[in-house]
Motif scaffolding. Structure first.
Motif, PDB file in Angstrom:
ATOM      1  N   VAL A 150       0.851  -1.189   0.000  1.00 41.74           N
ATOM      2  CA  VAL A 150       0.000   0.000   0.000  1.00 41.74           C
ATOM      3  C   VAL A 150       0.883   1.233   0.000  1.00 41.74           C
ATOM      4  O   VAL A 150       1.715   1.418   0.899  1.00 41.74           O
ATOM      5  CB  VAL A 150      -0.936   0.013   1.221  1.00 41.74           C
ATOM      6  CG1 VAL A 150      -1.773   1.293   1.225  1.00 41.74           C
ATOM      7  CG2 VAL A 150      -1.836  -1.207   1.218  1.00 41.74           C
ATOM      8  N   GLU A 151       0.699   2.061  -1.033  1.00 44.21           N
ATOM      9  CA  GLU A 151       1.501   3.278  -1.180  1.00 44.21           C
ATOM     10  C   GLU A 151       0.700   4.492  -0.731  1.00 44.21           C
ATOM     11  O   GLU A 151      -0.527   4.500  -0.775  1.00 44.21           O
ATOM     12  CB  GLU A 151       1.903   3.476  -2.636  1.00 44.21           C
ATOM     13  CG  GLU A 151       2.688   2.347  -3.238  1.00 44.21           C
ATOM     14  CD  GLU A 151       2.079   1.843  -4.519  1.00 44.21           C
ATOM     15  OE1 GLU A 151       2.797   1.305  -5.374  1.00 44.21           O
ATOM     16  OE2 GLU A 151       0.843   1.978  -4.667  1.00 44.21           O
ATOM     17  N   SER A 210       5.501   6.686   0.697  1.00 42.30           N
ATOM     18  CA  SER A 210       5.618   5.592   1.647  1.00 42.30           C
ATOM     19  C   SER A 210       4.984   4.345   1.064  1.00 42.30           C
ATOM     20  O   SER A 210       4.020   4.428   0.299  1.00 42.30           O
ATOM     21  CB  SER A 210       4.917   5.936   2.964  1.00 42.30           C
ATOM     22  OG  SER A 210       5.468   7.092   3.557  1.00 42.30           O
ATOM     23  N   CYS A 211       5.510   3.193   1.461  1.00 41.82           N
ATOM     24  CA  CYS A 211       4.952   1.916   1.021  1.00 41.82           C
ATOM     25  C   CYS A 211       5.124   0.910   2.144  1.00 41.82           C
ATOM     26  O   CYS A 211       6.228   0.749   2.668  1.00 41.82           O
ATOM     27  CB  CYS A 211       5.657   1.436  -0.233  1.00 41.82           C
ATOM     28  SG  CYS A 211       5.211  -0.234  -0.749  1.00 41.82           S
ATOM     29  N   ALA A 212       4.038   0.248   2.493  1.00 39.43           N
ATOM     30  CA  ALA A 212       4.084  -0.757   3.546  1.00 39.43           C
ATOM     31  C   ALA A 212       3.597  -2.091   3.003  1.00 39.43           C
ATOM     32  O   ALA A 212       2.569  -2.142   2.309  1.00 39.43           O
ATOM     33  CB  ALA A 212       3.235  -0.328   4.728  1.00 39.43           C
ATOM     34  N   ARG A 219      14.426   2.555   4.372  1.00 38.97           N
ATOM     35  CA  ARG A 219      13.591   1.419   4.770  1.00 38.97           C
ATOM     36  C   ARG A 219      13.363   1.429   6.272  1.00 38.97           C
ATOM     37  O   ARG A 219      14.120   2.038   7.029  1.00 38.97           O
ATOM     38  CB  ARG A 219      14.291   0.117   4.385  1.00 38.97           C
ATOM     39  CG  ARG A 219      15.624  -0.016   5.106  1.00 38.97           C
ATOM     40  CD  ARG A 219      16.423  -1.217   4.715  1.00 38.97           C
ATOM     41  NE  ARG A 219      17.673  -1.223   5.484  1.00 38.97           N
ATOM     42  CZ  ARG A 219      18.441  -2.268   5.636  1.00 38.97           C
ATOM     43  NH1 ARG A 219      18.110  -3.402   5.082  1.00 38.97           N
ATOM     44  NH2 ARG A 219      19.551  -2.186   6.341  1.00 38.97           N
ATOM     45  N   ASP A 220      12.327   0.729   6.676  1.00 37.60           N
ATOM     46  CA  ASP A 220      12.076   0.430   8.084  1.00 37.60           C
ATOM     47  C   ASP A 220      11.756  -1.058   8.125  1.00 37.60           C
ATOM     48  O   ASP A 220      10.627  -1.472   7.840  1.00 37.60           O
ATOM     49  CB  ASP A 220      10.919   1.271   8.623  1.00 37.60           C
ATOM     50  CG  ASP A 220      10.694   1.054  10.112  1.00 37.60           C
ATOM     51  OD1 ASP A 220      11.038  -0.033  10.619  1.00 37.60           O
ATOM     52  OD2 ASP A 220      10.171   1.976  10.760  1.00 37.60           O
ATOM     53  N   ALA A 243       8.507  -1.562   5.543  1.00 36.43           N
ATOM     54  CA  ALA A 243       8.162  -0.340   4.815  1.00 36.43           C
ATOM     55  C   ALA A 243       9.376   0.231   4.088  1.00 36.43           C
ATOM     56  O   ALA A 243      10.527   0.026   4.500  1.00 36.43           O
ATOM     57  CB  ALA A 243       7.606   0.708   5.778  1.00 36.43           C
ATOM     58  N   VAL A 244       9.076   0.947   3.019  1.00 35.00           N
ATOM     59  CA  VAL A 244      10.103   1.645   2.261  1.00 35.00           C
ATOM     60  C   VAL A 244       9.585   3.044   1.954  1.00 35.00           C
ATOM     61  O   VAL A 244       8.367   3.242   1.811  1.00 35.00           O
ATOM     62  CB  VAL A 244      10.476   0.883   0.976  1.00 35.00           C
ATOM     63  CG1 VAL A 244       9.315   0.832  -0.007  1.00 35.00           C
ATOM     64  CG2 VAL A 244      11.708   1.463   0.323  1.00 35.00           C
TER      65      VAL A 244
END
Length: 122
Positions: free
Chosen positions: A5-6, A21-23, A73-74, A79-80
């Protein structure tokens, strides 16, 4: 299934900044790498930036964004992020998040997000 999901796209003027963000979620065992791609109208999808997740966070950028965009990243959140500075009209397009890795039971996956629109006006 692995879902991406962005968020964070929008309309900005040239020279301004945006952060995407993207998770990733789902039955994820591990993620090898994540990245951002973009597609402008009438053009093919192209790589913007990638980052490895499982081996040290190595990054790779398209020449056109080097020095302006930063991918990070995380790992804890799967996430990125893509920090985009000094945006140009030619950065306009739909930005897609990508991830590949392994699901539970060691089955590989490659997933794409639904895309987020970035529009840069001159």
């Amino acid at each position: 299934q692995v879902q991406l999901v962005e968020s964070g796209g929008g309309l900005v003027q040239a020279g301004e900044s945006l952060r995407l963000s993207c998770a990733a979620s789902g039955s994820i065992l591990s993620i090898n790498a994540m990245g951002w791609y973009r597609q402008a109208p009438g053009k093919q999808r192209e790589l913007v930036a990638t980052i490895t997740i499982t081996s040290g966070g190595s990054t790779n950028y398209a020449d056109s964004v080097k020095g302006r965009f930063t991918i990070s990243r995380d790992n804890a959140k799967n996430a990125v992020y893509l920090q985009m500075n000094s945006l140009k009209p030619e950065d306009t397009g739909v930005y897609y998040c990508n991830a590949f890795g392994y699901r539970l039971h060691n089955s590989p996956f490659t997933s794409w997000g639904q895309g987020t629109q970035v529009t840069v006006s001159s």
